[in-house]
Each structure stands twice: as structure tokens, then as C-alpha cells.
Design a protein around this motif. Structure first.
Motif, PDB file in Angstrom:
ATOM      1  N   LEU A 161       0.864  -1.174   0.000  1.00 22.29           N
ATOM      2  CA  LEU A 161       0.000   0.000   0.000  1.00 22.29           C
ATOM      3  C   LEU A 161       0.903   1.227   0.000  1.00 22.29           C
ATOM      4  N   LEU A 162       0.776   2.056  -1.046  1.00 21.34           N
ATOM      5  CA  LEU A 162       1.680   3.178  -1.262  1.00 21.34           C
ATOM      6  C   LEU A 162       0.919   4.497  -1.348  1.00 21.34           C
ATOM      7  N   SER A 163       1.586   5.578  -0.976  1.00 16.73           N
ATOM      8  CA  SER A 163       1.038   6.906  -1.230  1.00 16.73           C
ATOM      9  C   SER A 163       1.246   7.210  -2.716  1.00 16.73           C
ATOM     10  N   GLU A 164       0.559   8.224  -3.205  1.00 20.99           N
ATOM     11  CA  GLU A 164       0.752   8.634  -4.596  1.00 20.99           C
ATOM     12  C   GLU A 164       2.199   9.070  -4.828  1.00 20.99           C
ATOM     13  N   LYS A 165       2.766   9.787  -3.867  1.00 20.72           N
ATOM     14  CA  LYS A 165       4.161  10.243  -3.981  1.00 20.72           C
ATOM     15  C   LYS A 165       5.115   9.050  -4.139  1.00 20.72           C
ATOM     16  N   ASP A 166       4.900   8.003  -3.365  1.00 20.86           N
ATOM     17  CA  ASP A 166       5.788   6.835  -3.438  1.00 20.86           C
ATOM     18  C   ASP A 166       5.525   6.004  -4.698  1.00 20.86           C
ATOM     19  N   ARG A 167       4.284   5.953  -5.128  1.00 22.43           N
ATOM     20  CA  ARG A 167       3.935   5.190  -6.326  1.00 22.43           C
ATOM     21  C   ARG A 167       4.565   5.804  -7.580  1.00 22.43           C
ATOM     22  N   THR A 168       4.709   7.137  -7.601  1.00 23.00           N
ATOM     23  CA  THR A 168       5.206   7.824  -8.800  1.00 23.00           C
ATOM     24  C   THR A 168       6.655   8.312  -8.658  1.00 23.00           C
ATOM     25  N   ALA A 169       7.337   7.909  -7.592  1.00 19.21           N
ATOM     26  CA  ALA A 169       8.717   8.368  -7.367  1.00 19.21           C
ATOM     27  C   ALA A 169       9.642   7.863  -8.480  1.00 19.21           C
ATOM     28  N   PRO A 170      10.645   8.667  -8.838  1.00 14.54           N
ATOM     29  CA  PRO A 170      11.597   8.243  -9.873  1.00 14.54           C
ATOM     30  C   PRO A 170      12.636   7.268  -9.322  1.00 14.54           C
ATOM     31  N   ARG A 171      13.278   6.556 -10.221  1.00 11.54           N
ATOM     32  CA  ARG A 171      14.434   5.746  -9.859  1.00 11.54           C
ATOM     33  C   ARG A 171      15.571   6.688  -9.467  1.00 11.54           C
ATOM     34  N   LEU A 172      16.526   6.198  -8.696  1.00  5.95           N
ATOM     35  CA  LEU A 172      17.644   7.028  -8.254  1.00  5.95           C
ATOM     36  C   LEU A 172      18.392   7.614  -9.447  1.00  5.95           C
ATOM     37  N   ALA A 173      18.607   6.829 -10.495  1.00  6.93           N
ATOM     38  CA  ALA A 173      19.349   7.295 -11.673  1.00  6.93           C
ATOM     39  C   ALA A 173      18.613   8.403 -12.421  1.00  6.93           C
ATOM     40  N   GLU A 174      17.308   8.558 -12.192  1.00  8.64           N
ATOM     41  CA  GLU A 174      16.516   9.589 -12.864  1.00  8.64           C
ATOM     42  C   GLU A 174      16.508  10.929 -12.118  1.00  8.64           C
ATOM     43  N   ILE A 175      17.097  10.967 -10.946  1.00  7.76           N
ATOM     44  CA  ILE A 175      17.126  12.200 -10.158  1.00  7.76           C
ATOM     45  C   ILE A 175      18.374  12.987 -10.537  1.00  7.76           C
ATOM     46  N   ALA A 176      18.201  14.265 -10.820  1.00  6.43           N
ATOM     47  CA  ALA A 176      19.332  15.121 -11.199  1.00  6.43           C
ATOM     48  C   ALA A 176      20.377  15.110 -10.081  1.00  6.43           C
ATOM     49  N   PRO A 177      21.647  14.922 -10.405  1.00  6.65           N
ATOM     50  CA  PRO A 177      22.686  14.829  -9.379  1.00  6.65           C
ATOM     51  C   PRO A 177      22.707  15.996  -8.393  1.00  6.65           C
ATOM     52  N   GLU A 178      22.416  17.204  -8.846  1.00  9.29           N
ATOM     53  CA  GLU A 178      22.448  18.356  -7.936  1.00  9.29           C
ATOM     54  C   GLU A 178      21.339  18.306  -6.892  1.00  9.29           C
ATOM     55  N   ARG A 179      20.343  17.445  -7.082  1.00  7.76           N
ATOM     56  CA  ARG A 179      19.261  17.270  -6.099  1.00  7.76           C
ATOM     57  C   ARG A 179      19.669  16.337  -4.970  1.00  7.76           C
ATOM     58  N   LEU A 180      20.798  15.612  -5.159  1.00  8.91           N
ATOM     59  CA  LEU A 180      21.227  14.620  -4.176  1.00  8.91           C
ATOM     60  C   LEU A 180      22.274  15.184  -3.227  1.00  8.91           C
ATOM     61  N   PRO A 181      22.310  14.672  -1.995  1.00  4.16           N
ATOM     62  CA  PRO A 181      23.346  15.097  -1.048  1.00  4.16           C
ATOM     63  C   PRO A 181      24.723  14.627  -1.514  1.00  4.16           C
ATOM     64  N   VAL A 182      25.756  15.258  -0.973  1.00  5.78           N
ATOM     65  CA  VAL A 182      27.147  14.934  -1.332  1.00  5.78           C
ATOM     66  C   VAL A 182      27.817  14.256  -0.154  1.00  5.78           C
ATOM     67  N   TYR A 183      28.574  13.212  -0.423  1.00  4.65           N
ATOM     68  CA  TYR A 183      29.365  12.525   0.591  1.00  4.65           C
ATOM     69  C   TYR A 183      30.412  13.483   1.122  1.00  4.65           C
ATOM     70  N   ALA A 184      30.506  13.627   2.435  1.00  2.02           N
ATOM     71  CA  ALA A 184      31.391  14.623   3.046  1.00  2.02           C
ATOM     72  C   ALA A 184      32.840  14.453   2.619  1.00  2.02           C
TER      73      ALA A 184
END
Length: 187
Positions: A161-184
């Protein structure tokens, strides 16, 4: 308290001391000095969620305003997942999983920069978590829970059972790199 570091440094499974007898039990769920000695930051917000069997929440992360999360189950049982999504991390895309329950009373520390999710395996679960930053909905993003590149072995009993946000979430590779955190260490 018994502390076990996992395969990804900084991700901890914690087993607080539980004192019990015929009347029930007592345990400390948070003590600033003890948790600070482990390297956990100050925690500023508590959250509580109740979910039914088969609910899958996640995988969620905030960036910026990354939240570390100290999670535990007060009643019921969940399969909990932390995924390293920090750009430049040697563990990028790797996950740590643990079963948490009201019976085991374990806690799970998920550092900032990790996507987090859980799947309820009991009839209901009461899920509590403390966060190292406040909720900033404008910075939240979701990663697809069944992203084949992440290869998380969810213990599903049918379709979750998923929320709409989780059902439509992109794969990790589809997220623009600048949207992701950086390893310290990569800075």
C-alpha cells in the motif's frame, strides 16, 4: 546499550538496555550524552506514525536540510531500509536493512544523506522517529521503493500500500545529481 555498526559506516543498529520484571519494562529511548558519544547530532523533532500491514513508506530524503533519523517501532514490526544516496560515496546505492519491532526494542540510526523507508509486516505498527533537522517539505524527494538498481529485497506479502508520492517516485538514476546530497569526504 549495545551498538552495532553496519556495513555502511555511520549507520547503526542500537539495542538500549531494557529493565523488565513481572510488571513490564523500562528503557531509555534517548539520552543526549550517550547518543552524542556515538556521534549522533542533536535531534530537534519527534514524529510518530501508525500504519497497517502492507503499508510501504519511502524511500524519502530531504536535501538540503538533510535529516538524520533515529527510528524505532513501539508496537508491531517493520522491515526498515536505509539507502546511501550521497554523491561520491563509496556505498552509493547500497542499503542496510533491519527488522524493528516493539518486542526487540531495537533502534536504527540513519545518518543525513540516506533515503529511508519501511514496510509494515505486522497487523499494525506504531513507528517513532527523532530527526536531526526540521521537516522542510519543499526539499523532500522520494526514490522509487522498487528501483531495480537498488535491489532491495523487501519481504512483501502482496502488493504494498503506497502513497501517490511513493507510487510515482523516480528511480535514483533519474534524479538530477544536484538534487542529491554529497558525501562529506568527496567535498
Amino acid at each position: 546499550m549495545n551498538c552495532r555498526e553496519t556495513a555502511i559506516p555511520g549507520v547503526w543498529i542500537l539495542e538500549p538496555k531494557v529493565f523488565g520484571d513481572a510488571r513490564g519494562f523500562f528503557m531509555e529511548t534517548w539520552q543526549r550524552r550517550r547518543y552524542a558519544d556515538l556521534g549522533l547530532p542533536e535531534l530537534v523533532q519527534d514524529n510518530l506514525a501508525r500504519s497497517a500491514r502492507g503499508v510501504l513508506r519511502g524511500l524519502h530524503v530531504q536535501h538540503p536540510h538533510a535529516q538524520g533519523k533515529l527510528v524505532q517501532v513501539l508496537e508491531g514490526e517493520v522491515f526498515d531500509v536505509a539507502v546511501d544516496i550521497r554523491r561520491g560515496s563509496p556505498w552509493y546505492g547500497h542499503s542496510v536493512t533491519v527488522t524493528l519491532s516493539g518486542e526487540s526494542r531495537r533502534q536504527f540510526w540513519i545518518p543525513p544523506g540516506f533515503a529511508h523507508g519501511y514496510y509494515v509486516t505486522s497487523d499494525t505498527a506504531l513507528f517513532a522517529y527523532k530527526c536531526s533537522d526540521y521537516y522542510h517539505p519543499e526539499t523532500e524527494l522520494a526514490v522509487r521503493w522498487d528501483d531495480p538498481d537498488l535491489a532491495i529485497d523487501w519481504p512483501l506479502a502482496g502488493a504494498p500500500l503506497l502513497s501517490e508520492k511513493d507510487r510515482t517516485a523516480p528511480r535514483l538514476a533519474e534524479i538530477a545529481p544536484e538534487r542529491l546530497p554529497v558525501y562529506a569526504a568527496a567535498r
